[in-house]
Scaffold this motif. Structure first.
Motif, PDB file in Angstrom:
ATOM      1  N   SER A 355       0.852  -1.182   0.000  1.00  0.00           N
ATOM      2  CA  SER A 355       0.000   0.000   0.000  1.00  0.00           C
ATOM      3  C   SER A 355       0.888   1.233   0.000  1.00  0.00           C
ATOM      4  O   SER A 355       1.621   1.486   0.968  1.00  0.00           O
ATOM      5  N   GLU A 356       0.829   1.980  -1.080  1.00  0.00           N
ATOM      6  CA  GLU A 356       1.623   3.204  -1.164  1.00  0.00           C
ATOM      7  C   GLU A 356       1.173   4.204  -0.110  1.00  0.00           C
ATOM      8  O   GLU A 356       1.995   4.883   0.510  1.00  0.00           O
ATOM      9  N   CYS A 399      -9.163   0.313   6.774  1.00  0.00           N
ATOM     10  CA  CYS A 399      -9.514   0.994   5.520  1.00  0.00           C
ATOM     11  C   CYS A 399      -8.446   0.745   4.449  1.00  0.00           C
ATOM     12  O   CYS A 399      -8.770   0.467   3.284  1.00  0.00           O
ATOM     13  N   ILE A 400      -7.189   0.827   4.856  1.00  0.00           N
ATOM     14  CA  ILE A 400      -6.090   0.629   3.909  1.00  0.00           C
ATOM     15  C   ILE A 400      -6.048  -0.822   3.430  1.00  0.00           C
ATOM     16  O   ILE A 400      -5.914  -1.111   2.239  1.00  0.00           O
ATOM     17  N   LYS A 401      -6.186  -1.756   4.364  1.00  0.00           N
ATOM     18  CA  LYS A 401      -6.085  -3.175   4.016  1.00  0.00           C
ATOM     19  C   LYS A 401      -7.241  -3.627   3.123  1.00  0.00           C
ATOM     20  O   LYS A 401      -7.053  -4.462   2.230  1.00  0.00           O
ATOM     21  N   ALA A 402      -8.441  -3.124   3.393  1.00  0.00           N
ATOM     22  CA  ALA A 402      -9.596  -3.534   2.597  1.00  0.00           C
ATOM     23  C   ALA A 402      -9.367  -3.229   1.117  1.00  0.00           C
ATOM     24  O   ALA A 402      -9.711  -4.034   0.241  1.00  0.00           O
ATOM     25  N   LYS A 403      -8.762  -2.094   0.837  1.00  0.00           N
ATOM     26  CA  LYS A 403      -8.472  -1.725  -0.552  1.00  0.00           C
ATOM     27  C   LYS A 403      -7.350  -2.589  -1.118  1.00  0.00           C
ATOM     28  O   LYS A 403      -7.404  -3.039  -2.268  1.00  0.00           O
ATOM     29  N   ALA A 404      -6.338  -2.856  -0.286  1.00  0.00           N
ATOM     30  CA  ALA A 404      -5.159  -3.575  -0.767  1.00  0.00           C
ATOM     31  C   ALA A 404      -5.401  -5.070  -0.950  1.00  0.00           C
ATOM     32  O   ALA A 404      -4.653  -5.743  -1.660  1.00  0.00           O
ATOM     33  N   VAL A 405      -6.452  -5.616  -0.333  1.00  0.00           N
ATOM     34  CA  VAL A 405      -6.659  -7.071  -0.349  1.00  0.00           C
ATOM     35  C   VAL A 405      -7.587  -7.546  -1.462  1.00  0.00           C
ATOM     36  O   VAL A 405      -7.781  -8.750  -1.657  1.00  0.00           O
ATOM     37  N   ILE A 406      -8.150  -6.628  -2.205  1.00  0.00           N
ATOM     38  CA  ILE A 406      -9.153  -6.993  -3.224  1.00  0.00           C
ATOM     39  C   ILE A 406      -8.601  -7.991  -4.249  1.00  0.00           C
ATOM     40  O   ILE A 406      -9.241  -9.006  -4.565  1.00  0.00           O
ATOM     41  N   ASN A 407      -7.408  -7.726  -4.781  1.00  0.00           N
ATOM     42  CA  ASN A 407      -6.827  -8.641  -5.773  1.00  0.00           C
ATOM     43  C   ASN A 407      -6.613 -10.036  -5.189  1.00  0.00           C
ATOM     44  O   ASN A 407      -6.793 -11.045  -5.882  1.00  0.00           O
ATOM     45  N   ARG A 408      -6.239 -10.083  -3.919  1.00  0.00           N
ATOM     46  CA  ARG A 408      -6.002 -11.385  -3.284  1.00  0.00           C
ATOM     47  C   ARG A 408      -7.317 -12.167  -3.169  1.00  0.00           C
ATOM     48  O   ARG A 408      -7.338 -13.386  -3.379  1.00  0.00           O
TER      49      ARG A 408
END
Length: 871
Positions: A355-356, A399-408
């Motif tokens: 996450s940038e 909030c950050i993780k929810a966005k970053a985990v979508i591809n997984r």
């Protein structure tokens, strides 16, 4: 049924008729008669495991064993507590005990549960054992037979206490008492009367005597005379009253606080609720503990001060006493706990997502810990931590993780899996991390102390000087629920904002192999108990993704138990999502390293400590590997290893679990930082020989390779100037962590033991400066000592000799251990080093030298030091 007469017992014994034979094709009424016949003919088997196996073939062997434990306990005691882990089938244990009561013609049974859904679960699962269970419909409802009700109805239903129950079962028994002070709840008050505890008998008995005396002119005199007259009968009547009702408590984590143990008073142990009618009549003097106070002093190290029960002294190893409490009552058969045992395996992985935004926030947070920032912003640096409290940081991370985990999640779906996503907050949308407001940082007292003006000025200056942080675009971060729903429209939710009916429907749809609903998002508080989401067919492997930090291992195990339960047909996959930023590590450490482990210790005993280590090590050894078909294995073996191996073997595991350092990955830790091998760190602390209550220090503690082994019952202090390393250190240790230079530590701080691996510097110059400062911090106790790793070279020895030859130096080298070059090979160097032990000058004996320089293999070195003593 007339042909079943006692005279036929001999024939039954000759033919070895099995209970299952008697049960075959029988109605419920006939089945009861069969049990009566069997118990009459075979009394030697009526209450043993063979009888239980025959009576309860529907139960798994471990559940049958639990039923046997309950029956053995009921021979001498009133109640038993099962702390079995999630997914072990505690409901069927309770049902099995109930069935055995019914078979003994003890059919008045009450089951108390948290929710209507749980009540329906008990009713449905009771049919598998041919038990007819009815739910009470309101606060005035009471029925004979087996009934189930919620805690809410339980404490309001006055008719319950006037009904006789042979057995009371409390599912999730912690609902009886959950406050830290142990203050009596309405549910616990009702329990005393329904379960027939001694205190309720005392009130009944006294009222009966007073009623008998009501016709006398002098009622008080009559009361006293009658009380004396009935005293001989009292004990016998009290015993009979108590034994009328047995109690079963069920909960994976029954005691959140020490004083929560009062929920078991009178059933599991005796504190106020004593079977001796006159046990509470004693007069207690000043600072003389009563039974309640004595119980907490004996089991948890509390003490009496100013005639009040006071929390344990810092020298008390509370965690050890809590674990011993579980083990002690487990040996007595009063508490029983086990983890789930199923054929299928699981994997527990900590997965790094990129996450940038997370990295940018981390850079800003690191700024706040710098010496330069503290000098330029003295007021803001003093209060900025109030912005980044645990709740704020956790919501921001989700909030950050929810966005970053979508591809997984998409990758898991492509592998034909169903995904359960756990999150902690329904409304996670925190403010911008670098937008500061005076009102959120200052208390009213701070405002009175006139911090307002200086803070306003510094915030304005910060906004100007660090505009790139203040203007960081976070518009993409939204509530995790909205983020996941936008990416997966077919996702459904299980939380407090969804009706009970819809929640039940969504669980059913998720478990339906033919539905197109493959993602269920569950809020922790609503769904960590009472729902089953495991693969019962074997066609769609389950993945449980957790966005929150697993700071409470028992909660994490409960969450994992949603997809890992009895009846599982495929291996389970647990994934804990992590950014591995330093501000996330500090948040993780704040809870898992400093919060009380009471709930875990009292529910699991020695297993609790191992579980905490498993989660800490898992977090620190996270990786970014993609989902793959071989996931779901290795978890059982890994967790078991931590339960069985020695502390030294664990230390070796930590060492080999850390990646080898190279010039590329050492940069952020510092060029002069070479981590101590954990097995050597363990031995250094052992050689310090710290005693309970003593003050201990490690300066420049790094990530905690030495510090992690400091005892729990010493007053521990750790110093680490690196923000990067301090975030790892905080996870590993128990004690106070300061992010500062050792040189800044006030000389007034004194310690009984100091263990250190200082930065060496050129020719050992920096190491010598740290040694001199460490000695200045030694207490004047004759047992105080410094144990340190130093370079083993001529330049260092020259500095050391000069320092020790000074007449004002109050220490001498008591022991020297010359180390081989392989010790720091994994840390990126093969320098020769040695350990010195500096002790106070009360004894000027020659130093003891141990030479290990000839060792060329790190495993050989570990074998050599494992049992090495320097005393």
């Amino acid at each position: 049924m007339a042909f079943w007469k006692p005279s036929t017992c001999m024939n039954a014994k000759k033919k070895h008729i099995h209970m299952n034979t008697l049960k075959k094709d029988l109605t419920m009424q006939q089945e009861q008669f069969a049990f009566d016949f069997y118990n009459l003919c075979f009394p030697e088997f009526a209450n043993n495991v063979h009888s239980i196996e025959s009576a309860l073939p529907e139960l798994y062997p471990a559940q049958q064993s639990d039923v046997e434990k309950a029956e053995k306990r009921f021979e001498t005691g009133k109640g038993i507590l099962f702390t079995n882990g999630t997914g072990t089938g505690k409901t069927f244990v309770g049902l099995g005990i109930a069935k055995r009561f019914v078979n003994q013609n003890k059919k008045q049974i009450l089951i108390v549960v948290p929710t209507d859904k749980k009540a329906k679960d008990w009713i449905a699962e009771g049919t598998h054992l041919n038990l007819s269970i009815r739910q009470l419909e309101g606060i005035n409802d009471i029925q004979s037979g087996i009934v189930v009700t919620t805690y809410a109805n339980y404490y309001q239903n006055e008719r319950l206490e006037r009904h006789h129950f042979d057995l009371v079962l409390y599912d999730e028994c912690h609902y009886l008492l959950q406050n830290a002070n142990g203050n009596e709840t309405k549910a616990l008050e009702k329990h005393k009367r329904v379960a027939k505890l001694p205190s309720s008998f005392h009130k009944l008995y006294d009222s009966q005597i007073r009623k008998a005396c009501s016709d006398y002119d002098v009622e008080d005199d009559c009361y006293i005379l009658n009380k004396e007259q009935y005293k001989k009968q009292y004990e016998q009547q009290l015993k009979a009253y108590i034994e009328q009702t047995k109690v079963v408590f069920l909960s994976a984590s029954p005691f959140a606080y020490h004083k929560s143990i009062l929920l078991g008073d009178g059933c599991l142990w005796e504190i106020y609720e004593k079977s001796d009618a006159h046990a509470n009549d004693k007069f207690y003097g000043y600072n003389d503990p009563d039974a309640y106070e004595q119980f907490f002093m004996e089991h948890f190290g509390y003490r009496m001060r100013y005639n009040k029960l006071t929390v344990p002294d810092s020298a008390v190893n509370i965690g050890l006493m809590e674990r011993n409490f579980f083990e002690r009552y487990s040996e007595k058969g009063i508490i029983s706990g086990r983890q789930i045992e199923v054929e299928k395996d699981y994997s527990r992985e900590f997965v790094i997502v990129d996450s940038e935004i997370g990295q940018r926030i981390d850079e800003g947070k690191e700024l706040f810990s710098s010496e330069e920032f503290r000098e330029n912003y003295p007021t803001l640096s003093q209060f900025v931590h109030r912005k980044f409290n645990y709740n704020y940081t956790s919501q921001l991370l989700e909030c950050i993780k929810a966005k970053a985990v979508i591809n997984r999640i998409k990758q898991h779906l492509e592998l034909n899996r169903k995904v359960v996503i756990f999150h902690n907050y329904n409304h996670s949308l925190p403010s911008h991390p670098f937008a500061f407001e005076v009102k959120e940082l200052l208390t009213k007292q701070d405002e009175k102390d006139r911090y307002t003006y200086s803070l306003e000025e510094e915030i304005q200056r910060f906004e100007h000087e660090y505009s790139e942080l203040v203007n960081l675009d976070l518009s993409d971060l939204v509530n995790p629920r909205d983020t996941i729903r936008k990416a997966f429209p077919n996702m459904q939710e299980f939380n407090g904002t969804v009706s009970k009916k819809k929640r039940s429907d969504y669980v059913e749809a998720f478990n339906n192999p033919h539905s197109n609903m493959d993602i269920l998002m569950v809020q922790t508080k609503a769904g960590k108990e009472g729902i089953s989401l495991h693969d019962k067919i074997g066609n769609k492997q389950r993945v449980l993704i957790t966005l929150g930090l697993p700071t409470a291992p028992t909660d994490a195990i409960q969450i994992e138990g949603r997809i890992y339960r009895i009846g599982l047909e495929s291996n389970a996959i647990y994934e804990y999502i992590t950014l591995q930023t330093h501000f996330e590590r500090h948040a993780f450490a704040e809870k898992i390293a400093t919060r009380s482990r009471t709930a875990e210790n009292l529910a699991m005993g020695e297993k609790a400590r191992n579980l905490e280590i498993v989660f800490k090590e898992g977090y620190q050894n996270a990786d970014d590997s993609r989902p793959h078909l071989t996931q779901g294995t290795g978890g059982k073996e890994a967790d078991y290893a931590y339960e069985t191996i020695s502390e030294f073997e664990k230390a070796k595991t930590y060492y080999f679990g850390t990646g080898k350092k190279t010039s590329r990955n050492k940069s952020r830790e510092g060029n002069d930082y070479f981590a101590t091998p954990e097995p050597l760190g363990l031995k250094m602390v052992e050689w310090l020989n710290l005693e309970a209550g003593q003050k201990a220090l490690e300066p420049s503690a790094g990530h905690g390779a030495i510090a992690r082994f400091f005892p729990e019952n010493t007053d521990n202090h750790f110093i680490e100037p690196s923000y990067t390393l301090s975030s790892k250190l905080a996870i590993n240790v128990k004690g106070d962590v300061k992010v500062q230079n050792f040189e800044e530590l006030s000389i007034w701080n004194k310690y009984d033991g100091i263990a250190m691996n200082p930065p060496f510097g050129a020719s050992g110059k920096l190491a010598m400066e740290h040694i001199e400062k460490a000695v200045s911090h030694l207490s004047y106790s004759p047992e105080s000592k410094v144990i340190a790793i130093l370079p083993n070279g001529a330049a260092m020895q020259k500095r050391l000799d000069k320092y020790l030859s000074d007449s004002e130096t109050r220490v001498h080298i008591a022991h020297e251990i010359l180390l081989p070059s392989v010790v720091f090979e994994r840390a990126g160097t093969q320098v020769f080093t040695k350990i010195i032990v500096l002790e106070n000058n009360h004894s000027m004996n020659a130093s003891n030298v141990i030479d290990l320089t000839g060792i060329n293999d790190i495993n050989e070195f570990f074998d050599e030091i494992e049992h090495l003593s320097i005393s």
